[in-house]
Design a protein around this motif. Structure first.
Motif, PDB file in Angstrom:
ATOM      1  N   LEU A  40       3.533  12.982 -16.857  1.00  0.00           N
ATOM      2  CA  LEU A  40       3.791  11.603 -16.421  1.00  0.00           C
ATOM      3  C   LEU A  40       2.813  10.623 -17.061  1.00  0.00           C
ATOM      4  CD1 LEU A  40       4.292  12.071 -12.555  1.00  0.00           C
ATOM      5  CD2 LEU A  40       6.058  11.595 -14.237  1.00  0.00           C
ATOM      6  N   HIS A  41       1.679  11.155 -17.537  1.00  0.00           N
ATOM      7  CA  HIS A  41       0.592  10.295 -18.028  1.00  0.00           C
ATOM      8  C   HIS A  41       0.726  10.010 -19.525  1.00  0.00           C
ATOM      9  CE1 HIS A  41      -1.117  11.350 -14.136  1.00  0.00           C
ATOM     10  NE2 HIS A  41      -2.014  10.408 -14.306  1.00  0.00           N
ATOM     11  N   PRO A  42       0.029   8.988 -20.013  1.00  0.00           N
ATOM     12  CA  PRO A  42       0.078   8.682 -21.443  1.00  0.00           C
ATOM     13  C   PRO A  42      -0.533   9.802 -22.279  1.00  0.00           C
ATOM     14  CG  PRO A  42      -1.107   6.951 -20.202  1.00  0.00           C
ATOM     15  CD  PRO A  42      -0.831   8.071 -19.261  1.00  0.00           C
ATOM     16  N   GLY A  47      -7.713   5.662 -20.884  1.00  0.00           N
ATOM     17  CA  GLY A  47      -7.478   4.521 -19.994  1.00  0.00           C
ATOM     18  C   GLY A  47      -7.314   4.965 -18.550  1.00  0.00           C
ATOM     19  N   SER A  48      -6.641   6.097 -18.340  1.00  0.00           N
ATOM     20  CA  SER A  48      -6.439   6.617 -16.986  1.00  0.00           C
ATOM     21  C   SER A  48      -7.787   6.980 -16.365  1.00  0.00           C
ATOM     22  CB  SER A  48      -5.550   7.866 -17.025  1.00  0.00           C
ATOM     23  OG  SER A  48      -4.434   7.690 -17.861  1.00  0.00           O
ATOM     24  N   LYS A  51      -9.611   3.778 -15.322  1.00  0.00           N
ATOM     25  CA  LYS A  51      -9.011   3.100 -14.171  1.00  0.00           C
ATOM     26  C   LYS A  51      -9.273   3.854 -12.869  1.00  0.00           C
ATOM     27  CE  LYS A  51      -5.291   0.752 -16.611  1.00  0.00           C
ATOM     28  NZ  LYS A  51      -3.868   0.899 -16.974  1.00  0.00           N
ATOM     29  N   LEU A  52      -9.118   5.181 -12.898  1.00  0.00           N
ATOM     30  CA  LEU A  52      -9.353   5.939 -11.659  1.00  0.00           C
ATOM     31  C   LEU A  52     -10.839   5.873 -11.273  1.00  0.00           C
ATOM     32  CD1 LEU A  52      -8.037   7.622  -9.435  1.00  0.00           C
ATOM     33  CD2 LEU A  52      -8.491   9.682 -10.794  1.00  0.00           C
ATOM     34  N   TYR A  55     -11.441   2.456  -9.794  1.00  0.00           N
ATOM     35  CA  TYR A  55     -10.789   2.369  -8.483  1.00  0.00           C
ATOM     36  C   TYR A  55     -11.575   3.157  -7.429  1.00  0.00           C
ATOM     37  CZ  TYR A  55      -7.455   2.816  -4.741  1.00  0.00           C
ATOM     38  OH  TYR A  55      -6.875   2.788  -3.501  1.00  0.00           O
ATOM     39  N   LEU A  75      -1.491  -0.290  -5.262  1.00  0.00           N
ATOM     40  CA  LEU A  75      -1.410   1.042  -5.862  1.00  0.00           C
ATOM     41  C   LEU A  75       0.011   1.614  -5.848  1.00  0.00           C
ATOM     42  CD1 LEU A  75      -3.682   2.449  -7.221  1.00  0.00           C
ATOM     43  CD2 LEU A  75      -4.077   3.804  -5.158  1.00  0.00           C
ATOM     44  N   GLU A  88       4.886  16.305  -7.362  1.00  0.00           N
ATOM     45  CA  GLU A  88       3.843  15.552  -8.085  1.00  0.00           C
ATOM     46  C   GLU A  88       2.650  15.291  -7.164  1.00  0.00           C
ATOM     47  OE1 GLU A  88       7.096  14.812  -8.069  1.00  0.00           O
ATOM     48  OE2 GLU A  88       7.503  15.537 -10.106  1.00  0.00           O
ATOM     49  N   ARG A  89       2.973  14.927  -5.909  1.00  0.00           N
ATOM     50  CA  ARG A  89       1.895  14.705  -4.930  1.00  0.00           C
ATOM     51  C   ARG A  89       1.042  15.966  -4.774  1.00  0.00           C
ATOM     52  NH1 ARG A  89       3.971  15.062   0.928  1.00  0.00           N
ATOM     53  NH2 ARG A  89       4.131  17.185   0.130  1.00  0.00           N
ATOM     54  N   PHE A 117      -7.470  11.335   0.528  1.00  0.00           N
ATOM     55  CA  PHE A 117      -6.626  11.385  -0.677  1.00  0.00           C
ATOM     56  C   PHE A 117      -5.198  11.781  -0.302  1.00  0.00           C
ATOM     57  CE2 PHE A 117     -10.487  12.250  -3.532  1.00  0.00           C
ATOM     58  CZ  PHE A 117     -10.403  11.018  -4.157  1.00  0.00           C
ATOM     59  N   THR A 120      -3.209   8.837   0.852  1.00  0.00           N
ATOM     60  CA  THR A 120      -2.861   7.927  -0.257  1.00  0.00           C
ATOM     61  C   THR A 120      -1.807   8.571  -1.153  1.00  0.00           C
ATOM     62  OG1 THR A 120      -5.108   7.075  -0.196  1.00  0.00           O
ATOM     63  CG2 THR A 120      -3.820   6.543  -2.143  1.00  0.00           C
TER      64      THR A 120
HETATM   65  C1  HEM Z   1       0.671  11.292  -5.769  1.00  0.00           C
HETATM   66  C2  HEM Z   1       0.597  11.679  -7.033  1.00  0.00           C
HETATM   67  C3  HEM Z   1       0.153  10.754  -8.136  1.00  0.00           C
HETATM   68  C4  HEM Z   1       0.702  10.706  -9.372  1.00  0.00           C
HETATM   69  C5  HEM Z   1       1.845  11.567  -9.895  1.00  0.00           C
HETATM   70  C6  HEM Z   1       0.007   9.676 -10.115  1.00  0.00           C
HETATM   71  C7  HEM Z   1       0.287   9.314 -11.417  1.00  0.00           C
HETATM   72  C8  HEM Z   1      -0.251   8.233 -12.070  1.00  0.00           C
HETATM   73  C9  HEM Z   1       0.114   7.792 -13.386  1.00  0.00           C
HETATM   74  C10 HEM Z   1       1.142   8.474 -14.280  1.00  0.00           C
HETATM   75  C11 HEM Z   1      -0.623   6.703 -13.688  1.00  0.00           C
HETATM   76  C12 HEM Z   1      -0.622   5.879 -14.997  1.00  0.00           C
HETATM   77  C13 HEM Z   1      -1.817   6.278 -15.819  1.00  0.00           C
HETATM   78  C14 HEM Z   1      -2.160   5.268 -16.893  1.00  0.00           C
HETATM   79  O1  HEM Z   1      -1.615   4.149 -16.918  1.00  0.00           O
HETATM   80  O2  HEM Z   1      -3.040   5.599 -17.714  1.00  0.00           O
HETATM   81  C15 HEM Z   1      -1.456   6.440 -12.539  1.00  0.00           C
HETATM   82  C16 HEM Z   1      -2.323   5.390 -12.445  1.00  0.00           C
HETATM   83  C17 HEM Z   1      -3.228   5.233 -11.430  1.00  0.00           C
HETATM   84  N1  HEM Z   1      -3.381   6.056 -10.329  1.00  0.00           N
HETATM   85 FE1  HEM Z   1      -2.174   7.564  -9.824  1.00  0.00          FE
HETATM   86  N2  HEM Z   1      -0.958   9.126  -9.324  1.00  0.00           N
HETATM   87  C18 HEM Z   1      -0.915   9.757  -8.101  1.00  0.00           C
HETATM   88  C19 HEM Z   1      -1.759   9.548  -7.039  1.00  0.00           C
HETATM   89  C20 HEM Z   1      -2.833   8.680  -7.057  1.00  0.00           C
HETATM   90  C21 HEM Z   1      -3.813   8.565  -5.995  1.00  0.00           C
HETATM   91  C22 HEM Z   1      -3.806   9.399  -4.713  1.00  0.00           C
HETATM   92  C23 HEM Z   1      -4.693   7.614  -6.397  1.00  0.00           C
HETATM   93  C24 HEM Z   1      -5.910   7.091  -5.721  1.00  0.00           C
HETATM   94  C25 HEM Z   1      -6.580   7.731  -4.784  1.00  0.00           C
HETATM   95  C26 HEM Z   1      -4.278   7.129  -7.693  1.00  0.00           C
HETATM   96  C27 HEM Z   1      -4.891   6.134  -8.419  1.00  0.00           C
HETATM   97  C28 HEM Z   1      -4.430   5.595  -9.584  1.00  0.00           C
HETATM   98  C29 HEM Z   1      -4.968   4.403 -10.227  1.00  0.00           C
HETATM   99  C30 HEM Z   1      -6.137   3.565  -9.729  1.00  0.00           C
HETATM  100  C31 HEM Z   1      -4.212   4.177 -11.373  1.00  0.00           C
HETATM  101  C32 HEM Z   1      -4.343   3.017 -12.369  1.00  0.00           C
HETATM  102  C33 HEM Z   1      -3.338   1.926 -11.944  1.00  0.00           C
HETATM  103  C34 HEM Z   1      -3.267   0.783 -12.948  1.00  0.00           C
HETATM  104  O3  HEM Z   1      -4.173  -0.061 -12.976  1.00  0.00           O
HETATM  105  O4  HEM Z   1      -2.301   0.734 -13.713  1.00  0.00           O
HETATM  106  N3  HEM Z   1      -3.148   7.798  -8.055  1.00  0.00           N
HETATM  107  N4  HEM Z   1      -1.216   7.386 -11.579  1.00  0.00           N
END
Ligand code: HEM
Length: 129
Positions: A40-42, A47-48, A51-52, A55, A75, A88-89, A117, A120
């Motif tokens: 799913l990711h780039p 960058g990921s 951002k994480l 955050y 989010l 995915e979760r 977590f 979220t």
């Molecule tokens: C539930 C399953 C999850 C999946 C499949 C998922 C997947 C993704 C994907 C594909 C991206 C884009 C990455 C990128 O643009 O480089 C992303 C961004 C992000 N995710 Fe998740 N994520 C999940 C859960 C979470 C959780 C639990 C958190 C925080 C505790 C989180 C925090 C973030 C943040 C902060 C970003 C960057 C958002 C932005 O500024 O565009 N994610 N995630």
């Protein structure tokens, strides 16, 4: 109380948050069990990672790096382009659980973080399955 240590402090500050995030994405790249999540990711995760890291610093009670750069996290809305169901979760949670363990995060702190977590990650689901 104002002088109570935040999860950010208990984890060990920015260096420890960065190490956790780096391990999380290293594992996502390395472990076949997380290949669906990785897909799913780039192509590049730089960058990921940033951002994480930004955050989580704020989410844990430390500096608000993410909000300073991007404003309100929104989010769930930011995850809508990605199809996220239970699979995915659960991969996200398993990847984070392994990263917490491998970074030797204190067991009590890790348990509390996993619970938070989980809430979220569950809220991020946007499709059945
Ligand atoms: C539930 C399953 C999850 C999946 C499949 C998922 C997947 C993704 C994907 C594909 C991206 C884009 C990455 C990128 O643009 O480089 C992303 C961004 C992000 N995710 Fe998740 N994520 C999940 C859960 C979470 C959780 C639990 C958190 C925080 C505790 C989180 C925090 C973030 C943040 C902060 C970003 C960057 C958002 C932005 O500024 O565009 N994610 N995630």
């Amino acid at each position: 109380m104002a002088d109570e240590a935040t999860p950010f402090d208990r984890l060990g500050g920015e260096g420890a948050v960065r190490a956790l995030v780096d391990r999380f994405y290293d594992l996502m790249d390395l472990e076949p069990a997380f290949s669906g999540l990785r897909a799913l990711h780039p192509a590049t995760l730089e960058g990921s990672r940033d951002k994480l890291f930004w955050y989580l610093c704020g989410w844990l009670g430390g500096p608000n790096h993410y909000i300073q750069r991007f404003g309100h996290p929104m989010l769930r809305a930011r995850h809508l382009p990605y199809a996220i169901g239970s699979t995915e979760r659960d991969q996200w949670m398993a990847c984070m659980t392994q990263a917490l363990r491998e970074c030797n995060v204190d067991a009590g702190l890790a348990q509390g973080l996993r619970q938070a977590f989980q809430g979220t990650a569950d809220w991020m689901r946007n499709r059945a399955g």
